[in-house]
Design a protein around this motif. Structure first.
Motif, PDB file in Angstrom:
ATOM      1  N   ILE A 114       0.858  -1.177   0.000  1.00 52.03           N
ATOM      2  CA  ILE A 114       0.000   0.000   0.000  1.00 52.03           C
ATOM      3  C   ILE A 114       0.894   1.227   0.000  1.00 52.03           C
ATOM      4  N   ALA A 115       0.721   2.076  -1.009  1.00 55.55           N
ATOM      5  CA  ALA A 115       1.466   3.329  -1.083  1.00 55.55           C
ATOM      6  C   ALA A 115       0.608   4.460  -0.543  1.00 55.55           C
ATOM      7  N   LEU A 116       1.135   5.197   0.416  1.00 56.28           N
ATOM      8  CA  LEU A 116       0.518   6.430   0.886  1.00 56.28           C
ATOM      9  C   LEU A 116       1.369   7.557   0.326  1.00 56.28           C
ATOM     10  N   VAL A 117       0.877   8.213  -0.724  1.00 59.91           N
ATOM     11  CA  VAL A 117       1.726   9.110  -1.494  1.00 59.91           C
ATOM     12  C   VAL A 117       0.939  10.334  -1.928  1.00 59.91           C
ATOM     13  N   ASN A 118       1.638  11.460  -1.968  1.00 57.98           N
ATOM     14  CA  ASN A 118       0.983  12.710  -2.335  1.00 57.98           C
ATOM     15  C   ASN A 118       0.866  12.880  -3.843  1.00 57.98           C
ATOM     16  N   VAL A 119       1.819  12.325  -4.596  1.00 60.43           N
ATOM     17  CA  VAL A 119       1.794  12.393  -6.052  1.00 60.43           C
ATOM     18  C   VAL A 119       1.259  11.055  -6.562  1.00 60.43           C
ATOM     19  N   GLU A 120       0.003  11.057  -6.980  1.00 64.44           N
ATOM     20  CA  GLU A 120      -0.699   9.801  -7.218  1.00 64.44           C
ATOM     21  C   GLU A 120      -0.167   9.013  -8.416  1.00 64.44           C
ATOM     22  N   ASP A 121       0.389   9.689  -9.420  1.00 64.97           N
ATOM     23  CA  ASP A 121       0.894   8.980 -10.599  1.00 64.97           C
ATOM     24  C   ASP A 121       2.407   8.762 -10.520  1.00 64.97           C
ATOM     25  N   SER A 122       2.918   8.660  -9.314  1.00 64.03           N
ATOM     26  CA  SER A 122       4.359   8.537  -9.091  1.00 64.03           C
ATOM     27  C   SER A 122       4.844   7.123  -9.376  1.00 64.03           C
ATOM     28  N   PRO A 123       6.167   6.931  -9.520  1.00 69.61           N
ATOM     29  CA  PRO A 123       6.719   5.583  -9.671  1.00 69.61           C
ATOM     30  C   PRO A 123       6.347   4.657  -8.512  1.00 69.61           C
ATOM     31  N   LEU A 124       6.230   5.189  -7.302  1.00 72.93           N
ATOM     32  CA  LEU A 124       5.850   4.351  -6.166  1.00 72.93           C
ATOM     33  C   LEU A 124       4.455   3.777  -6.360  1.00 72.93           C
ATOM     34  N   SER A 125       3.531   4.588  -6.827  1.00 68.78           N
ATOM     35  CA  SER A 125       2.171   4.102  -7.063  1.00 68.78           C
ATOM     36  C   SER A 125       2.148   2.989  -8.096  1.00 68.78           C
ATOM     37  N   GLN A 126       3.048   3.063  -9.055  1.00 73.43           N
ATOM     38  CA  GLN A 126       3.062   2.081 -10.131  1.00 73.43           C
ATOM     39  C   GLN A 126       3.513   0.699  -9.672  1.00 73.43           C
ATOM     40  N   VAL A 127       4.292   0.633  -8.579  1.00 72.73           N
ATOM     41  CA  VAL A 127       4.735  -0.675  -8.087  1.00 72.73           C
ATOM     42  C   VAL A 127       3.870  -1.178  -6.934  1.00 72.73           C
ATOM     43  N   ALA A 128       2.912  -0.351  -6.467  1.00 75.03           N
ATOM     44  CA  ALA A 128       2.074  -0.729  -5.326  1.00 75.03           C
ATOM     45  C   ALA A 128       0.835  -1.487  -5.793  1.00 75.03           C
ATOM     46  N   ASP A 129       0.278  -2.291  -4.890  1.00 74.24           N
ATOM     47  CA  ASP A 129      -1.000  -2.950  -5.163  1.00 74.24           C
ATOM     48  C   ASP A 129      -2.166  -1.981  -5.008  1.00 74.24           C
ATOM     49  N   LEU A 130      -2.015  -1.007  -4.120  1.00 70.72           N
ATOM     50  CA  LEU A 130      -3.081  -0.058  -3.829  1.00 70.72           C
ATOM     51  C   LEU A 130      -2.453   1.254  -3.395  1.00 70.72           C
ATOM     52  N   THR A 131      -3.008   2.364  -3.885  1.00 73.70           N
ATOM     53  CA  THR A 131      -2.516   3.680  -3.501  1.00 73.70           C
ATOM     54  C   THR A 131      -3.577   4.415  -2.708  1.00 73.70           C
ATOM     55  N   ILE A 132      -3.177   4.942  -1.559  1.00 71.20           N
ATOM     56  CA  ILE A 132      -4.020   5.823  -0.758  1.00 71.20           C
ATOM     57  C   ILE A 132      -3.451   7.226  -0.910  1.00 71.20           C
ATOM     58  N   PRO A 133      -4.151   8.113  -1.611  1.00 76.05           N
ATOM     59  CA  PRO A 133      -3.613   9.460  -1.835  1.00 76.05           C
ATOM     60  C   PRO A 133      -3.579  10.275  -0.541  1.00 76.05           C
ATOM     61  N   LEU A 134      -2.501  11.023  -0.365  1.00 74.42           N
ATOM     62  CA  LEU A 134      -2.414  11.907   0.798  1.00 74.42           C
ATOM     63  C   LEU A 134      -3.241  13.170   0.596  1.00 74.42           C
ATOM     64  N   ARG A 135      -3.369  13.624  -0.636  1.00 77.84           N
ATOM     65  CA  ARG A 135      -4.224  14.767  -0.994  1.00 77.84           C
ATOM     66  C   ARG A 135      -3.816  16.051  -0.267  1.00 77.84           C
ATOM     67  N   ALA A 136      -2.517  16.218  -0.054  1.00 80.34           N
ATOM     68  CA  ALA A 136      -2.034  17.445   0.594  1.00 80.34           C
ATOM     69  C   ALA A 136      -1.878  18.587  -0.394  1.00 80.34           C
ATOM     70  N   GLY A 137      -1.926  18.278  -1.690  1.00 83.86           N
ATOM     71  CA  GLY A 137      -1.707  19.312  -2.687  1.00 83.86           C
ATOM     72  C   GLY A 137      -0.239  19.666  -2.803  1.00 83.86           C
ATOM     73  N   PRO A 138       0.110  20.539  -3.746  1.00 82.52           N
ATOM     74  CA  PRO A 138       1.520  20.934  -3.914  1.00 82.52           C
ATOM     75  C   PRO A 138       2.076  21.536  -2.628  1.00 82.52           C
ATOM     76  N   GLU A 139       3.284  21.123  -2.304  1.00 85.91           N
ATOM     77  CA  GLU A 139       3.949  21.630  -1.097  1.00 85.91           C
ATOM     78  C   GLU A 139       5.212  22.359  -1.544  1.00 85.91           C
ATOM     79  N   LEU A 140       5.202  23.691  -1.437  1.00 85.84           N
ATOM     80  CA  LEU A 140       6.287  24.509  -1.962  1.00 85.84           C
ATOM     81  C   LEU A 140       7.458  24.613  -1.001  1.00 85.84           C
TER      82      LEU A 140
END
Length: 336
Positions: free
Chosen positions: A114-140
């Motif tokens: 399970i990937a918990l990631v802010n960038v949903e189309d990231s390489p990490l999401s691509q290797v995970a079985d399931l992605t839970i978006p963090l939905r924090a938006g861009p962080e400058l």
């Protein structure tokens, strides 16, 4: 940093609503196929979020949980043997090669990733079985704040559903408003003592140890302080020798079974002449109490780090730093 941390309450409210479906899906899968063990993958603030996840999983679900040494997969090329295991991979960007390699290795070794990631189309999401978006938006800001809090709230949401803990689920409903209240807490009493020092300890325990580590990391990144994080137990085994008159200590306890030990330790530090700042009410002589917002004990660490972020942003500028642009750091660190 200041503005992004301040927005955390609103972002968490949106996250909890938007993630209800995927969290229910993940929790159902974990209940139907209980993992034999869990691995945690993360770097920096995400690694600190993983410490929070480890204590919450072990106390709420009883599944043995361990941090995964990323280099085992990324450098040594070995996949862990974890049939029927769980791997939680936490990241803001989802781009660091060692993290992606570790998650892929865990999946190859039999874990459900399970990937918990802010960038949903990231390489990490691509290797995970399931992605839970963090939905924090861009962080400058280079120093992560809202993405760290979003990681903790997503972890708590997942584990509340997985464990069926109704009290924890109810606590999450109040979390956005409590984050706003935590941001309003005034911790400026610590500023005079921390503006000119070079070192300090940040102390927590149990489900709150991850935010103690996060606070120490932020003090290094944004304030140029040599800050070390310890548990209330570990600090008594050797590190206490450095605590002498004037040494600053920040204690971040939550109101669970570890709280009395934190109170005792605060008094012990004060007797040694330390300048002790305690998040919460205390009657220990010589200890400064910092105001806090009460909540479910497992969620109080999230509120403590929110109050701390306001202090850290203010302290950074007081020490002559720019909290948004720490020296020698980049927003995305791609280690191998």
């Amino acid at each position: 940093m200041f503005a992004e941390a301040a927005a955390s309450g609103r972002l968490v409210a949106a996250q909890l609503a938007a993630n209800a479906g995927v969290i229910a899906q993940a929790a159902k899968r974990l209940r139907m196929h209980p993992p034999t063990a869990a691995l945690i993958c993360g770097r920096g603030s995400s690694d600190n979020a993983g410490v929070f996840a480890r204590y919450l999983i072990e106390t709420e679900v009883g599944v043995m949980t361990s941090p995964m040494p990323l280099a085992v997969s990324s450098v040594y090329g070995r996949a862990p043997h974890v049939p029927d295991g769980l791997c939680l991979a936490v990241s803001q960007s989802g781009k660091s090669p060692d993290l992606v390699a570790a998650a892929a290795g865990a999946r190859a070794g039999g874990a459900f990733v399970i990937a918990l990631v802010n960038v949903e189309d990231s390489p990490l999401s691509q290797v995970a079985d399931l992605t839970i978006p963090l939905r924090a938006g861009p962080e400058l800001s280079v120093a992560a704040t809202k993405s760290f809090i979003a990681s903790l709230s997503a972890i708590a949401h997942l584990i509340a559903e997985w464990s069926g803990d109704a009290d924890l689920s109810a606590g999450l409903e109040s979390l956005p408003q409590q984050l706003d209240a935590a941001w309003a807490q005034d911790w400026s009493a610590a500023l005079p003592a921390l503006t000119d020092v070079t070192s300090l300890y940040v102390v927590g325990r149990g489900v709150g140890f991850g935010v103690a580590r996060e606070a120490a990391l932020k003090l290094k990144e944004t304030c140029g302080l040599h800050a070390e994080a310890f548990s209330t137990a570990e600090v008594r085994h050797g590190p206490m020798a450095l605590v002498k008159t004037g040494f600053p200590v920040l204690l971040l306890p939550q109101s669970d079974a570890t709280y009395d030990d934190a109170q005792d330790l605060a008094a012990d530090f004060a007797r040694r002449g330390a300048r002790v700042f305690f998040a919460g009410a205390t009657t220990a002589p010589g200890v400064v109490s910092l105001p806090t917002v009460g909540a479910h004990p497992a969620l109080e660490p999230i509120l403590l780090i929110q109050s701390f972020y306001r202090l850290a942003a203010t302290l950074s500028t007081a020490r002559g730093f720019d909290p948004d642009r720490p020296p020698y750091l980049n927003k995305v660190t791609e280690t191998v």
